[in-house]
Design a protein around this motif. Structure first.
Motif, PDB file in Angstrom:
ATOM      1  N   ASN A 192      -1.970  91.803  59.605  1.00 26.85           N
ATOM      2  CA  ASN A 192      -1.259  92.464  58.669  1.00 26.85           C
ATOM      3  C   ASN A 192      -0.175  91.756  57.852  1.00 26.85           C
ATOM      4  O   ASN A 192       0.679  91.365  59.123  1.00 26.85           O
ATOM      5  CB  ASN A 192      -1.358  93.932  58.923  1.00 26.85           C
ATOM      6  CG  ASN A 192      -0.335  94.364  60.246  1.00 26.85           C
ATOM      7  OD1 ASN A 192      -0.651  94.051  61.284  1.00 26.85           O
ATOM      8  ND2 ASN A 192       1.112  94.685  59.683  1.00 26.85           N
ATOM      9  N   ARG A 208      -0.281  95.747  55.251  1.00 28.34           N
ATOM     10  CA  ARG A 208      -1.344  95.658  54.317  1.00 28.34           C
ATOM     11  C   ARG A 208      -2.145  94.544  55.061  1.00 28.34           C
ATOM     12  O   ARG A 208      -1.604  93.541  55.617  1.00 28.34           O
ATOM     13  CB  ARG A 208      -0.988  95.319  53.004  1.00 28.34           C
ATOM     14  CG  ARG A 208      -0.272  96.478  52.266  1.00 28.34           C
ATOM     15  CD  ARG A 208      -0.195  95.892  50.662  1.00 28.34           C
ATOM     16  NE  ARG A 208       0.341  94.651  50.371  1.00 28.34           N
ATOM     17  CZ  ARG A 208       0.054  93.773  49.662  1.00 28.34           C
ATOM     18  NH1 ARG A 208      -0.750  94.081  48.603  1.00 28.34           N
ATOM     19  NH2 ARG A 208       0.661  92.640  49.521  1.00 28.34           N
ATOM     20  N   VAL A 232      -8.044  95.931  50.107  1.00 25.02           N
ATOM     21  CA  VAL A 232      -6.850  95.687  50.940  1.00 25.02           C
ATOM     22  C   VAL A 232      -6.529  97.166  51.515  1.00 25.02           C
ATOM     23  O   VAL A 232      -6.612  98.309  51.025  1.00 25.02           O
ATOM     24  CB  VAL A 232      -5.553  95.475  50.104  1.00 25.02           C
ATOM     25  CG1 VAL A 232      -4.188  95.706  50.625  1.00 25.02           C
ATOM     26  CG2 VAL A 232      -5.860  94.283  49.336  1.00 25.02           C
ATOM     27  N   THR A 284      -3.996  99.131  54.813  1.00 25.58           N
ATOM     28  CA  THR A 284      -2.742  99.355  55.489  1.00 25.58           C
ATOM     29  C   THR A 284      -2.708  99.825  56.950  1.00 25.58           C
ATOM     30  O   THR A 284      -3.188 101.038  57.408  1.00 25.58           O
ATOM     31  CB  THR A 284      -1.833 100.194  54.561  1.00 25.58           C
ATOM     32  OG1 THR A 284      -1.773  99.836  53.084  1.00 25.58           O
ATOM     33  CG2 THR A 284      -0.286 100.332  55.207  1.00 25.58           C
TER      34      THR A 284
END
Length: 800
Positions: A344, A349, A357, A359
């Protein structure tokens, strides 16, 4: 003792060891990043942070990036996988500093696209003064008047510093987007000059073992302004062009940037990458590569990088052994802590397996899971040393299933490669559950594992899971069928016998989780399936040279035994076994050692077979005999009947002696195997496989090794070092003391105590290890053939 012939690897080992000794500051934990860069260890010598997203390392002629014997460096890439065996392992965005005239008829002729081929413009270099430390790399390029190249890296940003020779007026930096590592095909690329100091772009490449395409976005900022620039493509060079410029598959593509060196001979580039988008690369650069609105100074980033490594490596402290022994140990720890890689971006993200995408909030998403390799040793090492990372790793694997529809086998970037066979994700996740990394998510994890163990993925999603399950669930074995349609390079029926053994081992692990969660019906079924190794055991098979009877053997769809046309079945052949033979895979039954011994004719016969397998008499007389008995070449696991330390299927085999009451023989084998790990480029045996071989070495040297997946047991054996301390959470410390250990000498366990109390059994449980305490070994020069660990009560109980 490690190398008995004056070969190229021997000379290279001496050269790298000398360079390390000459350049490594005393304050740093001894790490030699050149270990594994020769003889297909496939490690890289460049800079990375622990579990880093970005790596800066030289690309030479080898498909893994850098081989110590290569003569030229094509560039410094920005993404690498450590120690893998397939091609396409990184090297994207290849950067090289050069001098000379760029233009029509120049050293880089803009009228000839071939002038911008890195195979032509690559720089010669010298190993003299080359430095490979944790978090720092340095090399002297002898071409282009002599240029010193350096690299360092944090988790999401990295820096390169190129120092040109005195008197150089103009220096150039070539950013090659169209070429990566040898055999790593670039499908498409895009680049643009954002301003006089910044470049952005993206590169689409094919992945590991010919897998799917994925995208790497990047941003680079320089500490000096660019005074001239241009873009090249398949037509030639275009001075003054800023882009954006795009190029297609295998097309020449890149940008040159020129710098006026009157204000300083060094040019520093700070870079970041992302698998999410361009904004992700910008955010990563801003978060970790900038300071006070400017690119972070090279020395400042280097200091941060090496301080991070000092914290990681300093959590394990050893005493005893030679200087080389300690360097090999800490380099193995370094390699084991490189992956899986942070996935990430700085803003949380990441790109999931659904290509959307997502998070990660308050946790780290990880990428690159070589599960067929890492489930055997590296997974357990991380769980012991880095429990918080282990929790995030477990969460990442579950997110892959949630977003991609199925659990992974060999996950590369944001998709499944379907490389390798068996069911590695089950022992991987069950061990993490056993070690507490799935606390609060046990039911979710079990549901995912049950889906995988009792079904197969739909055809319209990429993962193929247990592709042999239809036959396995009905008949208890995976059929051997080389015509079976695969979604990738590998599929289980292509290696039906070994896949059956892997499935049975996975079922044994999952049964333990099912029992603990109260899933009694599943647990009974899985416990029975754990014995399916017997379904591929053919007692009629004879190994002609030894006269031994009974070996695993592939079966066809109708249940009949496979036989080669005209010759029958040879247990030294590789039909039906993935990267191995029946001789090597026969030991992959740690869940039922008594049953396996019985199938071999009893424990005495099984131990005799182990002696033949390890060539025990030869390595007992001279540990260096492994160079003749075991190792023929880096990929010598085909058509072999001896132990092969270059590959994973029989990594656990030395402890089969312990599990059958002869623990001193485990020590003999381990000390012989450790001679294959040395302080030089050829100092890793076989591919390091994302830290797997290094983790195996660490456990071997420390005196503990994980037993059957899901068991929570760690088997005990004589340590290599006199003392080791391992920091655990909440201030706890695991101490391993063996004051009788001697460098270069083989010592055997005479007695063991745990926290001051005698311990006769040959293992400790996970709960004991992670709580901390002192594991004390008393060693002696002679084996105790009727002492510690030799009685039935000292061994794990047979499965019910």
């Amino acid at each position: 003792m490690r190398l008995t012939r004056f070969t190229l690897p021997f000379a290279l080992a001496l050269a790298a060891g000398a360079a390390l000794a000459a350049t490594q500051p005393a304050a740093l934990t001894p790490v030699n990043t050149f270990i594994g860069t020769q003889d297909e260890g496939n490690t890289y010598p460049g800079a990375s942070a622990p579990f880093g997203m970005i790596q800066i390392s030289p690309t030479a002629d080898h498909y893994a990036g850098y081989r110590y014997s290569d003569k030229r460096i094509r560039g410094f890439g920005h993404s690498y996988v450590s120690g893998a065996g397939c091609w396409e392992q990184g090297g994207q965005l290849s950067v090289l500093p050069v001098t000379g005239r760029i233009g029509p008829g120049g050293d880089f002729d803009t009228g000839k696209p071939g002038s911008f081929d890195y195979k032509k413009y690559g720089a010669e270099y010298s190993h003299e003064g080359e430095v490979g430390q944790a978090g720092y790399y340095k090399v002297q390029l002898s071409s282009y008047g002599g240029i010193t190249a350096e690299a360092t890296a944090l988790t999401r940003a990295a820096a390169e510093r190129y120092t040109f020779a005195p008197g150089t007026g103009t220096g150039h930096v070539l950013l090659n987007l169209g070429q990566a590592n040898e055999r790593h095909n670039v499908v498409g690329s895009e680049i643009k000059l954002v301003d006089e100091r910044s470049v952005e772009g993206k590169i689409v490449t094919n992945s590991f073992c010919g897998g799917a395409k994925y995208t790497t976005w990047f941003r680079i900022v320089f500490d000096q302004p660019v005074v001239a620039h241009g873009i090249w493509d398949e037509r030639g060079g275009w001075p003054g062009a800023k882009g954006p410029s795009q190029a297609g598959e295998a097309k020449p593509h890149g940008v040159w940037l020129s710098f006026d060196l009157k204000n300083g001979r060094a040019v520093t580039a700070v870079s970041a990458i992302s698998h999410v988008d361009a904004e992700g690369a910008r955010n990563n650069l801003q978060a970790e590569g900038m300071a006070g609105g400017r690119p972070m100074a090279f020395e400042a980033m280097k200091d941060k990088a090496q301080a991070a490594w000092q914290r990681e490596l300093g959590s394990v402290r050893i005493e005893g052994g030679s200087n080389d022994d300690r360097t090999v140990f800490y380099t193995a720890l370094y390699h084991a802590l490189l992956q899986p890689m942070t996935g990430n971006d700085a803003d949380g993200r990441y790109r999931g397996y659904d290509n959307n995408v997502h998070t990660a909030r308050d946790w780290t998403y990880y990428e690159y899971f070589s599960l067929w390799d890492t489930y055997r040793a590296q997974n357990q090492l991380l769980a012991l040393l880095r429990p918080q990372r282990a929790r995030d790793i477990a969460n990442s694997v579950l997110k892959i299933r949630e977003q991609g529809g199925w659990l992974p086998r060999w996950g590369y970037a944001n998709f499944e490669t379907n490389v390798m066979t068996g069911d590695p994700v089950t022992p991987f996740l069950v061990d993490l559950w056993r070690f507490g990394a799935l606390k609060g998510r046990e039911r979710e994890a079990y549901e995912a594992l049950r889906q995988n163990a009792f079904g197969t993925p739909p055809f319209n999603i990429r993962p193929q899971g247990r592709s042999g399950n239809p036959t396995y669930l009905q008949k208890g074995f995976v059929q051997y069928d080389r015509t079976f349609m695969a979604k990738g390079m590998d599929t289980d029926p292509h290696h039906g016998a070994s896949a059956t053994l892997e499935y049975a081992l996975a079922d044994s692990a999952l049964a333990k989780m099912a029992w603990a969660l109260g899933m009694e019906d599943d647990a009974l079924t899985l416990s029975q399936r754990a014995l399916n190794w017997k379904k591929v055991w053919d007692p009629s098979v004879v190994d002609a040279p030894t006269g031994l009877h009974g070996f695993p053997r592939p079966r066809l769809q109708d249940g009949s035994w496979f036989a080669d046309v005209g010759s029958g079945f040879d247990p030294r052949g590789d039909h039906g076994f993935h990267e191995g033979t029946a001789w090597q895979y026969q030991w992959l039954v740690p869940q039922d050692v008594p049953g396996l011994a019985a199938a071999m004719g009893g424990q005495a016969q099984a131990l005799h077979r182990l002696d033949l397998f390890f060539d025990y008499d030869a390595i007992q007389a001279d540990p260096a005999a492994v160079r003749k008995s075991w190792v023929v070449g880096p990929y010598s696991y085909y058509s072999q009947f001896r132990y092969n330390p270059n590959n994973e299927p029989d990594l656990h085999a030395p402890w089969m002696y312990t599990l059958m009451g002869q623990p001193w023989k485990t020590t003999t084998v381990l000390r012989a195997a450790e001679t294959l790990f040395g302080n030089g480029p050829s100092g890793v045996t076989g591919n390091d496989d994302l830290g797997t071989m290094s983790a195996w070495y660490l456990f071997s040297a420390l005196g503990i090794y994980p037993d059957a997946p899901g068991s929570g047991r760690f088997l005990l054996h004589a340590p290599r070092f006199a003392r080791a301390e391992i920091d655990l959470p909440q201030g706890r410390v695991l101490r391993i003391e063996a004051p009788d250990a001697r460098a270069g000498e083989r010592r055997f366990v005479q007695s063991v105590n745990w926290s001051g109390k005698p311990l006769s059994r040959v293992w400790l449980d996970w709960e004991q290890l992670q709580a901390g305490g002192t594991l004390g070994y008393r060693l002696s020069p002679q084996p105790q053939t009727a002492g510690w660990g030799t009685k039935a009560d000292d061994l794990p109980a047979a499965p019910k």
